[in-house]
Write an enzyme that holds these catalytic residues in place. Structure first.
Site, mmCIF file in Angstrom:
data_model
loop_
_atom_site.group_PDB
_atom_site.id
_atom_site.type_symbol
_atom_site.label_atom_id
_atom_site.label_comp_id
_atom_site.label_asym_id
_atom_site.label_seq_id
_atom_site.Cartn_x
_atom_site.Cartn_y
_atom_site.Cartn_z
ATOM 1 N N LYS A 200 0.681 -1.252 -0.026
ATOM 2 C CA LYS A 200 -0.084 0.119 -0.080
ATOM 3 C C LYS A 200 0.893 1.241 -0.032
ATOM 4 O O LYS A 200 0.624 2.039 -0.806
ATOM 5 C CB LYS A 200 -0.922 -0.192 1.237
ATOM 6 C CG LYS A 200 -1.633 1.127 1.728
ATOM 7 C CD LYS A 200 -2.651 1.692 0.616
ATOM 8 C CE LYS A 200 -3.170 2.926 0.930
ATOM 9 N NZ LYS A 200 -4.385 3.796 0.014
ATOM 10 N N LYS B 195 0.861 12.173 6.081
ATOM 11 C CA LYS B 195 0.910 11.146 6.876
ATOM 12 C C LYS B 195 1.596 9.803 6.031
ATOM 13 O O LYS B 195 2.864 9.482 6.654
ATOM 14 C CB LYS B 195 -0.078 10.873 7.798
ATOM 15 C CG LYS B 195 -0.343 9.493 8.568
ATOM 16 C CD LYS B 195 -0.612 8.225 7.915
ATOM 17 C CE LYS B 195 -2.179 8.313 7.517
ATOM 18 N NZ LYS B 195 -2.634 7.172 7.010
HETATM 19 P P1 NAP Z 1 -10.838 10.413 8.171
HETATM 20 O O1 NAP Z 1 -12.286 10.803 7.429
HETATM 21 O O2 NAP Z 1 -9.939 11.665 8.502
HETATM 22 O O3 NAP Z 1 -11.414 9.917 9.481
HETATM 23 C C1 NAP Z 1 -10.250 9.560 10.400
HETATM 24 C C2 NAP Z 1 -11.107 8.712 11.548
HETATM 25 O O4 NAP Z 1 -10.053 8.426 12.622
HETATM 26 C C3 NAP Z 1 -12.241 9.480 12.109
HETATM 27 O O5 NAP Z 1 -13.121 8.397 12.591
HETATM 28 C C4 NAP Z 1 -11.494 10.051 13.444
HETATM 29 O O6 NAP Z 1 -12.383 9.990 14.653
HETATM 30 C C5 NAP Z 1 -10.559 8.764 13.883
HETATM 31 N N1 NAP Z 1 -9.245 9.099 14.418
HETATM 32 C C6 NAP Z 1 -8.360 9.676 14.361
HETATM 33 N N2 NAP Z 1 -7.612 10.011 15.348
HETATM 34 C C7 NAP Z 1 -8.044 9.039 16.409
HETATM 35 C C8 NAP Z 1 -7.437 8.541 17.663
HETATM 36 N N3 NAP Z 1 -6.543 9.307 18.190
HETATM 37 N N4 NAP Z 1 -8.381 7.778 18.348
HETATM 38 C C9 NAP Z 1 -9.662 7.318 17.879
HETATM 39 N N5 NAP Z 1 -9.978 7.581 16.508
HETATM 40 C C10 NAP Z 1 -9.343 8.400 16.015
HETATM 41 O O7 NAP Z 1 -10.119 9.516 7.370
HETATM 42 P P2 NAP Z 1 -10.405 8.484 6.255
HETATM 43 O O8 NAP Z 1 -10.219 9.220 4.992
HETATM 44 O O9 NAP Z 1 -11.556 7.854 6.480
HETATM 45 O O10 NAP Z 1 -9.136 7.541 6.483
HETATM 46 C C11 NAP Z 1 -9.017 6.626 7.298
HETATM 47 C C12 NAP Z 1 -7.715 5.609 6.929
HETATM 48 O O11 NAP Z 1 -7.931 5.074 5.743
HETATM 49 C C13 NAP Z 1 -6.524 6.228 7.182
HETATM 50 O O12 NAP Z 1 -5.292 5.707 7.614
HETATM 51 C C14 NAP Z 1 -6.158 6.764 5.758
HETATM 52 O O13 NAP Z 1 -4.812 7.067 5.184
HETATM 53 C C15 NAP Z 1 -6.809 5.416 5.008
HETATM 54 N N6 NAP Z 1 -7.362 5.709 3.622
HETATM 55 C C16 NAP Z 1 -8.038 6.665 2.965
HETATM 56 C C17 NAP Z 1 -8.556 6.729 1.904
HETATM 57 C C18 NAP Z 1 -9.160 7.889 1.402
HETATM 58 O O14 NAP Z 1 -9.262 8.128 0.184
HETATM 59 N N7 NAP Z 1 -10.035 8.695 2.197
HETATM 60 C C19 NAP Z 1 -8.085 5.768 0.971
HETATM 61 C C20 NAP Z 1 -7.311 4.821 1.250
HETATM 62 C C21 NAP Z 1 -6.895 4.561 2.621
HETATM 63 P P3 NAP Z 1 -12.930 11.621 14.776
HETATM 64 O O15 NAP Z 1 -14.288 11.253 13.904
HETATM 65 O O16 NAP Z 1 -13.261 11.560 16.307
HETATM 66 O O17 NAP Z 1 -12.208 12.700 14.346
#
Ligand code: NAP
Length: 288
Positions: free
Chosen positions: A166, A234
């Site tokens: 990844k 990140k």
């Molecule tokens: P996001 O919308 O920013 O959501 C992040 C999530 O993590 C939220 O539920 C947040 O909670 C939670 N979080 C952050 N810090 C935390 C902590 N210390 N303890 C507990 N919960 C915590 O991110 P996303 O786009 O869904 O991405 C999630 C993961 O998938 C990441 O690792 C990202 O790199 C990966 N990813 C993302 C994509 C994309 O296109 N978006 C694609 C592939 C992979 P709150 O609601 O409280 O902030």
């Protein structure tokens, strides 16, 4: 299956909703209140969300967040049932993930690093591609869950290898997108109309899936987050850290990392990573 789902961000919210739609019994937890999934039970803590679960799915921002939901106050770890499969779709440090896998196995469960690709649209449509590290038999145990959220499961190897692949893939995304926006910027400076450059890209060998996804957003200068800039940054830091540990040199990525530093300093952190275009345009003296 009975599933505890931790993290309802852009990706996790849609993934949990697709598990519910496929008929699974899902209990969700999110750090901040106010996020929920129709048809799923809501838990007050990670510990409560995973009690009695056959599978636990994690989708949070980064390494510290995964460690927090598992091992922090009211974390899931102490409530994991014997035989549980924990799958983590967050993109985190491969080394940290290996340590987590080991602890979960010592408790009598098993672990998959299951990062994904497909972004916000893939999560909403249930067409994600999962890039998985772990045992083949463990993947089979949760195959119905993968099928509910995605279209493909690529088994890369043992634990940690899903994340290794990844990070390699996201390195290409960061560099392809940087190439795209630098090309746009240069062409604009040379007086080329943007839509003409778009046509050239679409009809020639430089066409790419990354550009296909991003072009409609760039055309409208719509930088609302699909993949937030702070998360791509990140990932870039994770790639550079892994390169340092393994002795690889990533000179182009070093430069792109500095552009993300600059973009964050300009307040673009919570926009899509596509907003790095603003940084490159600003350097060139171009307005939006
Ligand atoms: P996001 O919308 O920013 O959501 C992040 C999530 O993590 C939220 O539920 C947040 O909670 C939670 N979080 C952050 N810090 C935390 C902590 N210390 N303890 C507990 N919960 C915590 O991110 P996303 O786009 O869904 O991405 C999630 C993961 O998938 C990441 O690792 C990202 O790199 C990966 N990813 C993302 C994509 C994309 O296109 N978006 C694609 C592939 C992979 P709150 O609601 O409280 O902030």
């Amino acid at each position: 299956m009975r599933v505890g789902f931790l993290g309802l961000g852009i990706m996790g919210g849609s993934m949990a909703a697709n598990l519910v739609k496929a008929g699974h019994s899902v209990t969700v937890w999110n750090r901040s209140a106010g996020k929920s999934v129709q048809g799923a039970k809501r838990a007050a803590t990670p510990r409560e969300a995973v009690a009695n679960a056959e599978a636990v799915w994690i989708c949070v921002s980064d390494t510290a967040a995964v460690e927090h939901v598992l091992f922090g106050k009211d974390g899931a770890f102490d409530a994991l049932a014997k035989g549980v499969v924990v799958a983590d779709s967050s993109t985190i440090s491969p080394n940290a993930s290996l340590k987590i896998a080991e602890r979960i196995r010592q408790r009598g469960g098993d672990f998959l690093d299951a990062p994904m690709t497909g972004s916000k649209i893939g999560a909403a449509e249930g067409t994600l591609i999962f890039i998985v590290g772990g045992k083949a038999e463990t993947i089979e145990k949760v195959r119905p869950l993968f099928n509910a959220m995605g279209k493909t499961v690529l088994h890369i190897g043992d634990n940690g290898k899903g994340l290794g692949a990844k990070l390699g893939m996201n390195l290409m995304i960061a560099l392809i997108y940087e190439g795209f926006i630098e090309a746009l910027t240069l062409a604009r400076k040379l007086g080329v109309e943007e839509h003409k450059l778009f046509s050239l890209i679409q009809s020639s060998m430089v066409r790419s899936g990354v550009v296909d996804y991003k072009m409609p957003f760039v055309e409208k200068r719509d930088f609302s987050p699909n993949f937030p800039l702070y998360l791509m940054h990140k990932d870039i830091r994770l790639m550079l850290e892994a390169a340092k540990e393994s002795g690889a040199q990533l000179p182009a990525l070093d430069t792109v990392n500095k552009i993300y530093d600059e973009a964050e300093a300009q307040g673009l952190r919570d926009l899509d990573y596509a907003a790095t275009l603003k940084t490159i345009e600003k350097r060139a003296g171009l307005n939006d």
